[in-house]
Scaffold this motif. Structure first.
Motif, PDB file in Angstrom:
ATOM      1  N   GLY A 162      -1.913 -10.975 -11.591  1.00 19.66           N
ATOM      2  CA  GLY A 162      -0.666 -11.161 -12.339  1.00 19.66           C
ATOM      3  C   GLY A 162       0.574 -10.953 -11.495  1.00 19.66           C
ATOM      4  N   ILE A 163       0.602  -9.861 -10.766  1.00 17.56           N
ATOM      5  CA  ILE A 163       1.805  -9.523  -9.990  1.00 17.56           C
ATOM      6  C   ILE A 163       1.943 -10.405  -8.757  1.00 17.56           C
ATOM      7  CG2 ILE A 163       2.931  -7.703  -8.644  1.00 17.56           C
ATOM      8  CD1 ILE A 163       1.543  -5.717 -10.695  1.00 17.56           C
ATOM      9  N   LEU A 164       0.879 -10.538  -7.987  1.00 19.54           N
ATOM     10  CA  LEU A 164       0.977 -11.360  -6.778  1.00 19.54           C
ATOM     11  C   LEU A 164       1.127 -12.841  -7.113  1.00 19.54           C
ATOM     12  CD1 LEU A 164      -1.593  -9.451  -4.566  1.00 19.54           C
ATOM     13  CD2 LEU A 164       0.896  -9.466  -4.332  1.00 19.54           C
ATOM     14  N   GLY A 165       0.518 -13.277  -8.208  1.00 17.77           N
ATOM     15  CA  GLY A 165       0.692 -14.668  -8.643  1.00 17.77           C
ATOM     16  C   GLY A 165       2.134 -14.974  -9.022  1.00 17.77           C
ATOM     17  N   LYS A 166       2.734 -14.076  -9.784  1.00 19.55           N
ATOM     18  CA  LYS A 166       4.129 -14.269 -10.197  1.00 19.55           C
ATOM     19  C   LYS A 166       5.090 -14.110  -9.014  1.00 19.55           C
ATOM     20  CE  LYS A 166       3.363 -12.989 -15.000  1.00 19.55           C
ATOM     21  NZ  LYS A 166       3.472 -14.334 -15.515  1.00 19.55           N
ATOM     22  N   ALA A 167       4.788 -13.169  -8.115  1.00 18.77           N
ATOM     23  CA  ALA A 167       5.623 -13.001  -6.918  1.00 18.77           C
ATOM     24  C   ALA A 167       5.593 -14.269  -6.068  1.00 18.77           C
ATOM     25  CB  ALA A 167       5.164 -11.797  -6.106  1.00 18.77           C
ATOM     26  N   CYS A 176       5.259  -7.366 -18.117  1.00 23.46           N
ATOM     27  CA  CYS A 176       5.107  -6.181 -17.275  1.00 23.46           C
ATOM     28  C   CYS A 176       4.781  -6.590 -15.836  1.00 23.46           C
ATOM     29  CB  CYS A 176       4.019  -5.281 -17.849  1.00 23.46           C
ATOM     30  SG  CYS A 176       3.794  -3.751 -16.931  1.00 23.46           S
ATOM     31  N   TYR A 177       3.862  -7.523 -15.673  1.00 23.80           N
ATOM     32  CA  TYR A 177       3.538  -8.021 -14.336  1.00 23.80           C
ATOM     33  C   TYR A 177       4.766  -8.667 -13.698  1.00 23.80           C
ATOM     34  CZ  TYR A 177      -1.422  -7.630 -15.727  1.00 23.80           C
ATOM     35  OH  TYR A 177      -2.643  -7.195 -16.150  1.00 23.80           O
ATOM     36  N   ALA A 229       6.561  -8.045 -10.168  1.00 25.32           N
ATOM     37  CA  ALA A 229       6.668  -9.195  -9.264  1.00 25.32           C
ATOM     38  C   ALA A 229       8.111  -9.406  -8.809  1.00 25.32           C
ATOM     39  CB  ALA A 229       6.132 -10.454  -9.938  1.00 25.32           C
ATOM     40  N   VAL A 230       9.063  -9.219  -9.709  1.00 28.50           N
ATOM     41  CA  VAL A 230      10.482  -9.360  -9.343  1.00 28.50           C
ATOM     42  C   VAL A 230      10.850  -8.322  -8.286  1.00 28.50           C
ATOM     43  CG1 VAL A 230      12.850  -9.044 -10.186  1.00 28.50           C
ATOM     44  CG2 VAL A 230      11.243 -10.456 -11.473  1.00 28.50           C
ATOM     45  N   MET A 231      10.396  -7.091  -8.484  1.00 26.48           N
ATOM     46  CA  MET A 231      10.700  -6.048  -7.504  1.00 26.48           C
ATOM     47  C   MET A 231      10.035  -6.357  -6.159  1.00 26.48           C
ATOM     48  SD  MET A 231      12.814  -4.304  -9.103  1.00 26.48           S
ATOM     49  CE  MET A 231      13.111  -3.181  -7.771  1.00 26.48           C
ATOM     50  N   LEU A 232       8.808  -6.837  -6.199  1.00 24.19           N
ATOM     51  CA  LEU A 232       8.117  -7.198  -4.963  1.00 24.19           C
ATOM     52  C   LEU A 232       8.835  -8.359  -4.275  1.00 24.19           C
ATOM     53  CD1 LEU A 232       5.729  -6.776  -3.047  1.00 24.19           C
ATOM     54  CD2 LEU A 232       4.396  -8.312  -4.508  1.00 24.19           C
ATOM     55  N   ASP A 233       9.238  -9.362  -5.044  1.00 21.85           N
ATOM     56  CA  ASP A 233       9.966 -10.512  -4.505  1.00 21.85           C
ATOM     57  C   ASP A 233      11.260 -10.056  -3.826  1.00 21.85           C
ATOM     58  OD1 ASP A 233      10.800 -13.426  -4.339  1.00 21.85           O
ATOM     59  OD2 ASP A 233      12.328 -12.683  -5.734  1.00 21.85           O
ATOM     60  N   ARG A 234      12.036  -9.233  -4.504  1.00 21.63           N
ATOM     61  CA  ARG A 234      13.307  -8.749  -3.939  1.00 21.63           C
ATOM     62  C   ARG A 234      13.085  -7.987  -2.641  1.00 21.63           C
ATOM     63  NH1 ARG A 234      16.241  -6.371  -9.382  1.00 21.63           N
ATOM     64  NH2 ARG A 234      16.643  -8.390 -10.348  1.00 21.63           N
ATOM     65  N   MET A 257       0.818  -1.210   0.000  1.00 23.35           N
ATOM     66  CA  MET A 257       0.000   0.000   0.000  1.00 23.35           C
ATOM     67  C   MET A 257       0.855   1.265   0.000  1.00 23.35           C
ATOM     68  SD  MET A 257      -3.113  -0.997  -0.233  1.00 23.35           S
ATOM     69  CE  MET A 257      -4.284   0.178   0.366  1.00 23.35           C
ATOM     70  N   LYS A 258       2.028   1.205   0.588  1.00 24.14           N
ATOM     71  CA  LYS A 258       2.882   2.392   0.665  1.00 24.14           C
ATOM     72  C   LYS A 258       3.875   2.516  -0.483  1.00 24.14           C
ATOM     73  CE  LYS A 258       2.664   3.041   5.633  1.00 24.14           C
ATOM     74  NZ  LYS A 258       3.404   3.073   6.896  1.00 24.14           N
ATOM     75  N   HIS A 259       4.270   1.395  -1.095  1.00 22.54           N
ATOM     76  CA  HIS A 259       5.386   1.441  -2.037  1.00 22.54           C
ATOM     77  C   HIS A 259       5.095   0.947  -3.449  1.00 22.54           C
ATOM     78  CE1 HIS A 259       8.152   2.506   1.210  1.00 22.54           C
ATOM     79  NE2 HIS A 259       7.537   1.583   1.935  1.00 22.54           N
ATOM     80  N   CYS A 260       3.966   0.357  -3.695  1.00 22.87           N
ATOM     81  CA  CYS A 260       3.704  -0.245  -5.008  1.00 22.87           C
ATOM     82  C   CYS A 260       2.613   0.519  -5.749  1.00 22.87           C
ATOM     83  CB  CYS A 260       3.308  -1.715  -4.846  1.00 22.87           C
ATOM     84  SG  CYS A 260       4.596  -2.706  -4.070  1.00 22.87           S
ATOM     85  N   LEU A 261       2.998   1.245  -6.764  1.00 25.18           N
ATOM     86  CA  LEU A 261       2.045   2.070  -7.500  1.00 25.18           C
ATOM     87  C   LEU A 261       1.106   1.254  -8.371  1.00 25.18           C
ATOM     88  CD1 LEU A 261       4.320   5.060  -8.517  1.00 25.18           C
ATOM     89  CD2 LEU A 261       2.653   4.948  -6.673  1.00 25.18           C
TER      90      LEU A 261
END
Length: 142
Positions: A63-68, A86-87, A91-96, A43-47
């Motif tokens: 897409g993003i949460l599934g790939k993460a 794109c997702y 997802a890679v950034m969220l994972d990291r 909520m604070k960091h993911c646009l």
């Protein structure tokens, strides 16, 4: 001069509500405790969660949460389309960031990671789509 407000006309949603209530309401305290910092980070960091259309938010969350989830579990991720790529980037950034900020997360067994991320996905859908009071999500002209 007196101003009066006209009644607001709500547009019909172009998407079906998946959740009628907060998915965390029935979760055990440990799961709620684990979801909270992940939700807070997103909520604070993911646009990506701020797309202006509800149906796009649902696609992006999935897409993003599934790939993460796959990345956190060390499983392969397929990206057959440009949209999927794109997702994947998000997802890679969220994972990291999850690995760095929440080292307990990748240490969980895969089934627990999948359950946790599934609940996080449900919570994000609730907060950003189904439980949102943002009427702009229902504008049919977008």
């Amino acid at each position: 001069m007196q101003y009066t407000s006209s009644p607001k006309v709500l547009a019909a949603r172009k998407y079906e509500r998946v959740y009628q209530e907060d998915p965390l309401a029935g979760a055990d305290p440990e799961m709620r405790e684990r979801v909270a910092p992940l939700e807070n980070y997103i909520m604070k960091h993911c646009l990506w969660q701020f797309n202006s259309r509800g149906w796009d938010r649902r696609k992006q969350n999935a897409g993003i949460l599934g790939k993460a989830t796959l990345l956190l579990c060390g499983e392969p991720v397929e990206n057959p389309t440009l949209q999927e790529k794109c997702y994947w980037v998000d997802a890679v950034m969220l994972d990291r960031n999850c690995r760095e900020r929440f080292p307990w997360l990748p240490a969980l067994p895969k089934d627990q990671i999948k359950a946790l991320m599934g609940l996080l996905h449900a919570r994000m859908d609730w907060l950003t789509i189904d439980g949102s009071l943002n009427l702009e999500l229902t504008v049919l002209n977008y």
